[in-house]
Write a protein that holds these residues in place. Structure first.
Motif, PDB file in Angstrom:
ATOM      1  N   TYR A 115       0.812  -1.211   0.000  1.00 55.38           N
ATOM      2  CA  TYR A 115       0.000   0.000   0.000  1.00 55.38           C
ATOM      3  C   TYR A 115       0.853   1.273   0.000  1.00 55.38           C
ATOM      4  CZ  TYR A 115      -3.206  -3.627   1.496  1.00 55.38           C
ATOM      5  OH  TYR A 115      -3.919  -4.794   1.560  1.00 55.38           O
ATOM      6  N   SER A 120       0.067   6.834   8.857  1.00 53.48           N
ATOM      7  CA  SER A 120      -1.351   7.139   8.732  1.00 53.48           C
ATOM      8  C   SER A 120      -2.157   6.292   9.706  1.00 53.48           C
ATOM      9  CB  SER A 120      -1.841   6.864   7.307  1.00 53.48           C
ATOM     10  OG  SER A 120      -3.234   7.025   7.205  1.00 53.48           O
ATOM     11  N   ASP A 121      -3.241   6.853  10.229  1.00 54.74           N
ATOM     12  CA  ASP A 121      -4.158   6.099  11.080  1.00 54.74           C
ATOM     13  C   ASP A 121      -5.209   5.358  10.257  1.00 54.74           C
ATOM     14  OD1 ASP A 121      -2.863   7.007  13.343  1.00 54.74           O
ATOM     15  OD2 ASP A 121      -4.236   8.683  13.668  1.00 54.74           O
ATOM     16  N   ARG A 122      -5.202   5.565   8.969  1.00 51.11           N
ATOM     17  CA  ARG A 122      -6.168   4.903   8.089  1.00 51.11           C
ATOM     18  C   ARG A 122      -5.995   3.387   8.164  1.00 51.11           C
ATOM     19  NH1 ARG A 122      -6.249   5.566   1.456  1.00 51.11           N
ATOM     20  NH2 ARG A 122      -7.757   3.885   1.025  1.00 51.11           N
ATOM     21  N   ILE A 123      -7.103   2.672   8.260  1.00 47.51           N
ATOM     22  CA  ILE A 123      -7.044   1.206   8.292  1.00 47.51           C
ATOM     23  C   ILE A 123      -7.140   0.686   6.866  1.00 47.51           C
ATOM     24  CG2 ILE A 123      -8.145  -0.894   9.134  1.00 47.51           C
ATOM     25  CD1 ILE A 123      -9.131   0.697  11.538  1.00 47.51           C
ATOM     26  N   LEU A 124      -6.112  -0.011   6.437  1.00 47.56           N
ATOM     27  CA  LEU A 124      -6.001  -0.459   5.054  1.00 47.56           C
ATOM     28  C   LEU A 124      -6.566  -1.863   4.872  1.00 47.56           C
ATOM     29  CD1 LEU A 124      -2.342   0.781   4.537  1.00 47.56           C
ATOM     30  CD2 LEU A 124      -4.404   1.865   3.644  1.00 47.56           C
ATOM     31  N   SER A 128      -7.779  -1.348  -0.732  1.00 50.89           N
ATOM     32  CA  SER A 128      -7.318   0.037  -0.624  1.00 50.89           C
ATOM     33  C   SER A 128      -6.468   0.472  -1.813  1.00 50.89           C
ATOM     34  CB  SER A 128      -6.510   0.225   0.667  1.00 50.89           C
ATOM     35  OG  SER A 128      -7.325   0.044   1.801  1.00 50.89           O
ATOM     36  N   VAL A 131      -1.592   3.374  -2.012  1.00 51.34           N
ATOM     37  CA  VAL A 131      -1.904   4.717  -1.542  1.00 51.34           C
ATOM     38  C   VAL A 131      -0.727   5.659  -1.795  1.00 51.34           C
ATOM     39  CG1 VAL A 131      -2.572   6.096   0.465  1.00 51.34           C
ATOM     40  CG2 VAL A 131      -3.424   3.738   0.217  1.00 51.34           C
ATOM     41  N   THR A 270       1.559   2.083   8.868  1.00 51.54           N
ATOM     42  CA  THR A 270       0.104   2.207   8.809  1.00 51.54           C
ATOM     43  C   THR A 270      -0.539   1.027   9.534  1.00 51.54           C
ATOM     44  OG1 THR A 270       0.154   1.053   6.700  1.00 51.54           O
ATOM     45  CG2 THR A 270       0.090   3.452   6.626  1.00 51.54           C
ATOM     46  N   ASP A 273      -5.852  -4.315   7.989  1.00 54.82           N
ATOM     47  CA  ASP A 273      -6.981  -5.082   8.505  1.00 54.82           C
ATOM     48  C   ASP A 273      -6.874  -6.541   8.057  1.00 54.82           C
ATOM     49  OD1 ASP A 273      -9.929  -6.094   7.642  1.00 54.82           O
ATOM     50  OD2 ASP A 273     -10.040  -4.876   9.453  1.00 54.82           O
TER      51      ASP A 273
END
Length: 297
Positions: A115, A120-124, A128, A131, A270, A273
């Protein structure tokens, strides 16, 4: 099932071979050194050679080969990292097509850095996409494309996007443990970067499940449930080891000076998931770091 493994003598491969044999599979190993062992077959990626006996009555290939990413990334070493993964997969594909082989499955390692490497706190999730385009993201993308070409000759393609593997026998964990044992453990950089991880037993079991469960097909994040920041990870490791944790973070510039571009895999991170692999019925033995540490310390 007759299974051919690349990287079969590496950290993951060594344990996987034993587990597959426990499950009554017949395992063949591709080796860069010539051996008289009946289950080892010679190959040379640079010379584009493989002992063709390795492909007789073959059902599955597990592609684990790849130069360690934890080395300084010189231009020449970047080429080695790419060739050891992609050129080797291409060579396997050429031999399979040449011999008219149809596989039940082609299963390949990949990296959670698919990715991109960034904070980042975004859950991949597996959907996704890339990124951030960087060296490791491109490497993983090419790695998976090399695996995808096997769709011409295989019923299934599986890629396991693997996080840091926790094992006493090698990889990053012994190095982290050493800093703790010397009472030099601390967070690095901001300490806020996320650290995805997976216990080696779970990763090996995931590969075995991928071999035996025909419903598993496509890309999967090979990460444990619990993802911690670098600071919390190192704190837990210090506590589990009954050692001190230094409150001062190691400055980013030190790692950048010592490790160069490779420092990004330590300084950035990051969250990924794992719901997709769990939806296929896979159960993690070590979902939480405290449980994993009990087997490693």
């Amino acid at each position: 099932m007759n299974i051919l493994i690349t990287g079969g003598t590496g950290l993951v491969g060594n344990e996987l071979v034993k587990k597959l044999e426990e499950h009554q599979h017949s395992v063949r190993i591709l080796s860069r050194s010539k051996s008289n062992a009946k289950n080892e077959f010679y190959w040379n990626v640079a010379e584009k050679k493989i002992d063709e006996k390795a492909f007789e009555n073959l059902d599955c290939i597990i592609h684990l080969a790849g130069a360690n990413i934890s080395e300084r990334w010189t231009d020449s070493y970047k080429k080695e990292m790419h060739s050891s993964r992609i050129d080797s997969a291409n060579l396997l594909f050429d031999y399979c097509r040449k011999k008219g082989i149809h596989l039940k499955s082609f299963i390949s390692a990949s990296g959670i850095n698919y990715y991109g490497t960034f904070n980042s706190d975004r859950i991949l999730t597996e959907d996704s996409g890339i990124v951030k385009t960087d060296f490791l993201a491109k490497l993983c993308e090419d790695w998976e494309k090399a695996a995808d070409q096997f769709s011409e000759i295989s019923d299934r393609i599986v890629c396991l996007r693997t996080a840091m593997v926790l094992s006493k026998e090698g990889g990053a964990f012994p190095m982290l443990k050493k800093t703790i044992d010397l009472n030099m453990g601390s967070a690095v950089g901001s300490g806020k970067q996320w650290m995805n991880w997976i216990h080696i037993d779970d990763l090996v079991n995931m590969y075995v499940t991928a071999v035996e469960n025909s419903a598993i097909n496509g890309k999967y994040n090979a990460v444990a449930d619990e993802t911690l920041t670098n600071k919390d990870f190192m704190k837990k490791l210090a506590k589990a080891s009954d050692k001190f944790f230094l409150p001062l973070n190691v400055p980013s510039f030190i790692l950048k000076t010592v490790l160069g571009e490779m420092s990004s895999i330590i300084l950035e991170g990051t969250r990924a998931d794992n719901k997709k692999i769990k939806s296929q019925g896979f159960d993690f033995k070590y979902s939480h770091l405290d449980d994993a540490f009990k087997t490693l310390i």
